[in-house]
Design a protein around this motif. Structure first.
Motif, short mmCIF file in Angstrom:
data_model
loop_
_atom_site.label_atom_id
_atom_site.label_comp_id
_atom_site.label_asym_id
_atom_site.label_seq_id
_atom_site.Cartn_x
_atom_site.Cartn_y
_atom_site.Cartn_z
N PRO A 155 0.81 -1.22 0.00
CA PRO A 155 0.00 0.00 0.00
C PRO A 155 0.84 1.27 0.00
O PRO A 155 0.45 2.28 -0.60
N SER A 156 2.01 1.22 0.63
CA SER A 156 2.86 2.41 0.70
C SER A 156 3.40 2.81 -0.67
O SER A 156 3.84 3.94 -0.87
N GLN A 157 3.34 1.90 -1.65
CA GLN A 157 3.86 2.18 -2.99
C GLN A 157 2.77 2.62 -3.97
O GLN A 157 3.09 3.04 -5.08
N ALA A 158 1.53 2.51 -3.57
CA ALA A 158 0.43 2.75 -4.51
C ALA A 158 0.40 4.18 -5.04
O ALA A 158 0.19 4.41 -6.23
N SER A 159 0.65 5.15 -4.17
CA SER A 159 0.62 6.54 -4.59
C SER A 159 1.71 6.82 -5.63
O SER A 159 1.45 7.47 -6.66
N ALA A 160 2.92 6.32 -5.38
CA ALA A 160 4.02 6.52 -6.32
C ALA A 160 3.72 5.85 -7.65
O ALA A 160 4.06 6.38 -8.72
N LYS A 212 0.77 5.37 -9.01
CA LYS A 212 -0.22 6.17 -9.74
C LYS A 212 0.43 7.42 -10.33
O LYS A 212 0.15 7.80 -11.48
N LYS A 213 1.32 8.05 -9.56
CA LYS A 213 2.00 9.24 -10.06
C LYS A 213 2.90 8.91 -11.25
O LYS A 213 3.16 9.77 -12.09
N VAL A 232 -3.14 0.93 -10.90
CA VAL A 232 -3.10 0.19 -9.65
C VAL A 232 -4.38 -0.62 -9.55
O VAL A 232 -5.47 -0.07 -9.45
N PHE A 246 -2.52 2.69 4.18
CA PHE A 246 -2.56 3.87 3.32
C PHE A 246 -3.91 4.03 2.61
O PHE A 246 -3.99 4.34 1.43
N TYR A 269 -6.14 1.66 2.03
CA TYR A 269 -6.63 0.49 1.29
C TYR A 269 -7.18 -0.61 2.19
O TYR A 269 -7.70 -1.61 1.70
#
Length: 502
Positions: free
Chosen positions: A246-251, A253-254, A259, A303, A305
């Motif tokens: 979950p900690s990697q999901a934002s990166a 998407k950017k 995802v 994060f 999820y």
């Protein structure tokens, strides 16, 4: 289980690189290529040994099963085109598709099913024998496999899906050690190369029963490098598919990646052994229950999820019991009072929490129990699996991916022989009769949901497990890969396409 403690040094167990075709598969630029990097790369390619944990998703590239799971979580045909029970419900006959072969040319028939079940029940290192306690024997009759049960059990079509009964060629399985290095199944792909613990190369199986709906030509499956490099690898095209935290999901998407939120039966818990002090005291057990703040796990680890759960199922799933929700709400004062009544004034109780690897869950448990006066010392044991499954530990953590059969998930956690029950042979009062009623209830019965939830409720009387939170599986993928079927817990490549150059 997606647990670091179960990851052994495969390179020490298996021979060096094996190549069935003498070299690399087609390069990523040829045809439709899936480049999947995974943090749960198979430690074993024998499905009897490696099919119990999260690795079953990768083994399903090679192995097909009698049934598979659809987006509703229901069992649908795979190698078996249909099945039916006898009137009593203690015998089920699976009718296999005709003309199917394993990748070594051996026929897919009732004898292959019989061999797979017997091996899963009897092989010394089988991780599946505990899932097959209802199965007494299998008769092979041509393309039919007649499964005789020791009890009425309508869960079998769910159970015999991609996780518990991935079927290998009986000829190849005569040497389990060789099968572990060179998998031979009847699934959508065949292996052309295995580098133990590092990489596997596969190609489409033209003889797979649903080959017309498999649009991927080659698969390169690799063991994930450091998590920090996975997203960059996806951006540059080194990979086009990866499981992520979950900690990697934002990166992700950017970075312009898709995802994919794959639903699942994941749940984490604190495991207690009530056969050992201090958890032989019910007040200490209840103190831990009240000390736990589930929302903190969600806020710090998922994060956005995940969700808090006090059950081995996520909310909304048919087995989730609303009547059991929040039975032990977070209450520091009550936890302290119970500890004092148990003879442990603040600071007097010290526990050793044994885990397989560094885990932020452990630090949250340590912090939360400190607030009620329990001192927790975290100990990392890379060989954690051995004492955990031998029930030698007193206090540990566990995360499960569940089973396609909800009854099997319950018995794994709460049954007297359940592998996830650290307090074996203990089981809560009333659980055995409640789970028997579930097995006796057809899945299409209008009483099935309430009967199943009653069994969940009976299981949750267990003093051996304190559930904390659940979260879905997260996949980051290139936008060139089409949408995947949202089958709970499974990765299904049916109909998936990969378009355009990376």
């Amino acid at each position: 289980m997606r647990t670091a403690g179960l990851v052994t040094g495969l390179a020490a167990l298996l021979v060096p690189a094996l190549s069935a075709c003498g070299g690399e598969a087609a390069s990523a630029g040829a045809g439709s290529a899936l480049k999947w990097t995974s943090s749960y790369f198979p430690t074993h390619w024998d499905p009897v040994v490696g099919g119990s944990g999260a690795q079953f998703r990768e083994l399903s590239l090679v192995y097909a099963s009698l049934t598979r799971t659809d987006e509703k979580g229901d069992a649908v045909p795979d190698l078996a085109k249909s099945w039916e029970y006898n009137e009593k419900g203690d015998r089920i006959t699976f009718h296999l598709r005709s003309g199917l072969k394993f990748s070594d040319g051996e026929p897919v028939n009732g004898a292959a099913v019989k061999a797979a079940v017997e091996r899963a029940k009897k092989q010394k290192n089988s991780a599946l024998y505990g899932d097959l306690t209802s199965v007494e024997s299998v008769d092979a009759k041509g393309l039919d496999a007649v499964v005789h049960l020791s009890q009425v059990d309508y869960q079998i079509p769910q159970l015999f899906g991609q996780r518990v009964l991935q079927i290998a060629s009986p000829k190849a399985a005569k040497s389990p050690a060789k099968l572990d290095q060179n998998p031979v199944g009847a699934g959508p792909f065949t292996v052309t190369q295995v580098i133990p613990g590092t990489k596997a190369v596969l190609k489409k199986n033209p003889d797979y029963w649903d080959a017309d709906n498999i649009h991927i030509d080659t698969v390169e499956l690799t063991s994930a490098p450091d998590a920090s490099t996975v997203i960059s690898g996806l951006q540059t095209g080194v990979y086009n598919f990866a499981d992520i935290e979950p900690s990697q999901a934002s990166a992700a998407k950017k970075a312009g990646l898709d995802v994919f939120v794959q639903p699942g039966f994941n749940a984490s818990n604190i495991s207690l052994n009530i056969n050992k002090k201090p958890f032989d005291n019910d007040k200490v057990v209840d103190a831990v229950r009240y000390a736990v703040d589930r929302q903190e796990f969600v806020d710090k680890l998922t994060f956005g999820y995940g969700e808090a759960t006090d059950q081995p199922f996520p909310k909304g799933y048919v087995a989730y019991d609303p009547k059991s929700e929040n039975a032990y709400p977070h209450n520091v004062a009550k936890a302290k009072k119970l500890l004092a009544e148990a003879g442990y004034p603040s600071g007097d109780l010290k526990l050793k929490l044994v885990i397989p690897a560094e885990d932020p869950q452990a630090e949250i448990v340590q912090s939360q129990l400190a607030k009620v006066g329990i001192t927790v010392d975290i100990k990392i044991d890379k060989n954690w699996a051995t004492p955990f499954f031998a029930k030698d530990l007193t206090f540990s953590l566990y995360s499960t991916t569940g089973r396609d059969s909800a009854a099997q998930t319950l018995t794994a956690h709460f049954g007297p022989n359940g592998p996830l029950n650290l307090s074996s042979p203990y089981e809560p009062d009333g659980f055995e009769s409640a789970i028997a009623k579930v097995r006796e209830t057809p899945l299409d019965s209008p009483e099935y949901a309430t009967t199943l939830q009653a069994a969940t409720r009976a299981g949750l009387e267990s003093k051996a497990l304190v559930f904390t939170y659940s979260q879905p599986n997260l996949i980051a993928k290139s936008k060139s890969i089409s949408k995947l079927p949202a089958n709970p817990a499974h990765i299904d490549w049916t109909g998936v396409t990969i378009g355009g150059a990376e």
